[in-house]
Design an enzyme around this catalytic site. Structure first.
Site, PDB file in Angstrom:
ATOM      1  CE  LYS A  41       8.468   0.842  -7.324  1.00  0.00           C
ATOM      2  NZ  LYS A  41       7.125   0.751  -6.713  1.00  0.00           N
TER       3      LYS A  41
ATOM      4  NE  ARG B 229      -1.161  -0.030 -10.580  1.00  0.00           N
ATOM      5  CZ  ARG B 229      -1.411  -1.328 -10.540  1.00  0.00           C
ATOM      6  NH1 ARG B 229      -0.610  -2.129  -9.867  1.00  0.00           N
ATOM      7  NH2 ARG B 229      -2.448  -1.838 -11.168  1.00  0.00           N
TER       8      ARG B 229
ATOM      9  NE  ARG C 223       2.975  -9.421  -5.338  1.00  0.00           N
ATOM     10  CZ  ARG C 223       2.536  -9.612  -4.098  1.00  0.00           C
ATOM     11  NH1 ARG C 223       2.586 -10.825  -3.575  1.00  0.00           N
ATOM     12  NH2 ARG C 223       2.087  -8.596  -3.378  1.00  0.00           N
TER      13      ARG C 223
END
Length: 325
Positions: free
Chosen positions: A186, A121, A322
């Site tokens: 992630k 992204r 975040r």
């Protein structure tokens, strides 16, 4: 003519293979084999030469195969989808986007063993070493414009989560709007791009990058905390089976999304939402604002509450979120 893929297929088991064995198996001269072995360095693959015994890859590879992926699909999908597998590509999304400018990409899937310029992204690089992870993109036709696509990346996230859970992965959560995490690191990312008329008929490219099996040295080059499927399952499935599972779920979401919208996936996404009820930051360019995160709304927008009590719905684009650390 011998292709480099032929050499890789033979060496993938990580065992020693003599130059003569490779030459006989591939029907070429030992000199031709040697020349192909020199090219493996371009793929970031390390070949060990053991004097008098032969060659082997330092680490075995679980190579993808079209036949293996098709075996994991139901017959109707095998018939309706057009699958392509390449060794190396700039980006599976870029390749499908280019095809989409020239014609229909509905039901087309591109998989690659390696991407030279994998993207996440907002243009971020996606680490794409050869034969270790999964990089695939699927094209689909939509008739109702960009508005019908709101929340699609979240629905895709739910689909990926459920695929991974089917292989025994636990501790998987979703980060708005397009990331899959496991145990705080992630694991996978989604990139959705559009070709055509944003207000009418258009083609959508859904890209997925999934970390399958990191080598120790690969972790040193990551720009963020990441994990892979091998870290979180007791028995690592074949990459063919993971690819087939993802393709099946992606096709299911895409075939239903225009008529159902995000509603069919909203509750499952909110249940897996990592940030729900937690303090954090909304980033817009260089500016950041302190908020408490809520859940996703009917269209996939994310509800946040500012310090002054003001509530705001966040949509995709140039907004990032975040957690407070």
């Amino acid at each position: 003519m011998m292709a480099l893929h032929d050499v890789l297929t033979t060496l993938a088991d990580g065992q020693l293979h003599s130059g003569q064995e490779l030459a006989d198996r591939l029907g070429v001269s030992r000199t031709a084999v040697w020349k192909q072995l020199q090219k493996l360095d371009e793929y970031g693959l390390s070949v060990e030469a053991v004097k008098g015994r032969g060659y082997r890859l330092r680490c075995p590879l679980d190579l993808l195969s079209l036949e293996g992926v098709r075996r994991g699909l139901k017959a109707d999908l095998v018939d309706s989808l057009n699958l392509t597998l390449v060794d190396v590509i700039d980006s599976t999304n870029l390749a499908l986007m280019q095809r989409g400018r020239e014609g229909s990409i509905h039901g087309q899937v591109i998989m690659a063993e390696m991407q030279r310029h994998g993207r996440g992204r907002r243009g971020r690089a996606w680490a794409s070493p050869f034969g270790r992870h999964l990089y695939l993109s699927m094209g689909w036709q939509f008739h109702s414009g960009a508005q019908a696509l709101e929340g699609l990346s979240l629905a895709i996230g739910v689909a990926i989560q459920e695929v991974l859970q089917s292989f025994g992965a636990e501790g998987i959560g979703l980060k708005w709007p397009n990331d899959i995490y496991a145990h705080g690191a992630k694991l996978a990312g989604i990139l959705i791009e559009v070709v055509g008329d944003l207000s009418g008929e258009c083609q959508v490219v859904v890209g997925c990058g999934l970390n399958i099996n990191f080598l120790p040295e690969e972790r040193e080059y990551l720009d963020q905390h990441a994990t892979c499927l091998n870290d979180i399952v007791s028995s690592l499935p074949q990459r063919d089976m993971v690819a087939a599972g993802l393709i099946t779920r992606l096709a299911d979401v895409l075939s239903r999304y225009e008529s159902e919208g995000f509603a069919s996936w909203r509750d499952r996404w909110n249940k897996a939402h990592l940030f729900s009820g937690q303090p954090g930051w909304v980033l817009r360019g260089m500016a950041q604002e302190s908020v408490v995160f809520g859940d996703a709304g009917p269209d996939g927008a994310l509800l946040v509450e500012h310090e002054d009590g003001r509530q705001e719905w966040l949509h995709g684009g140039e907004v990032s979120v975040r957690l407070e650390v």
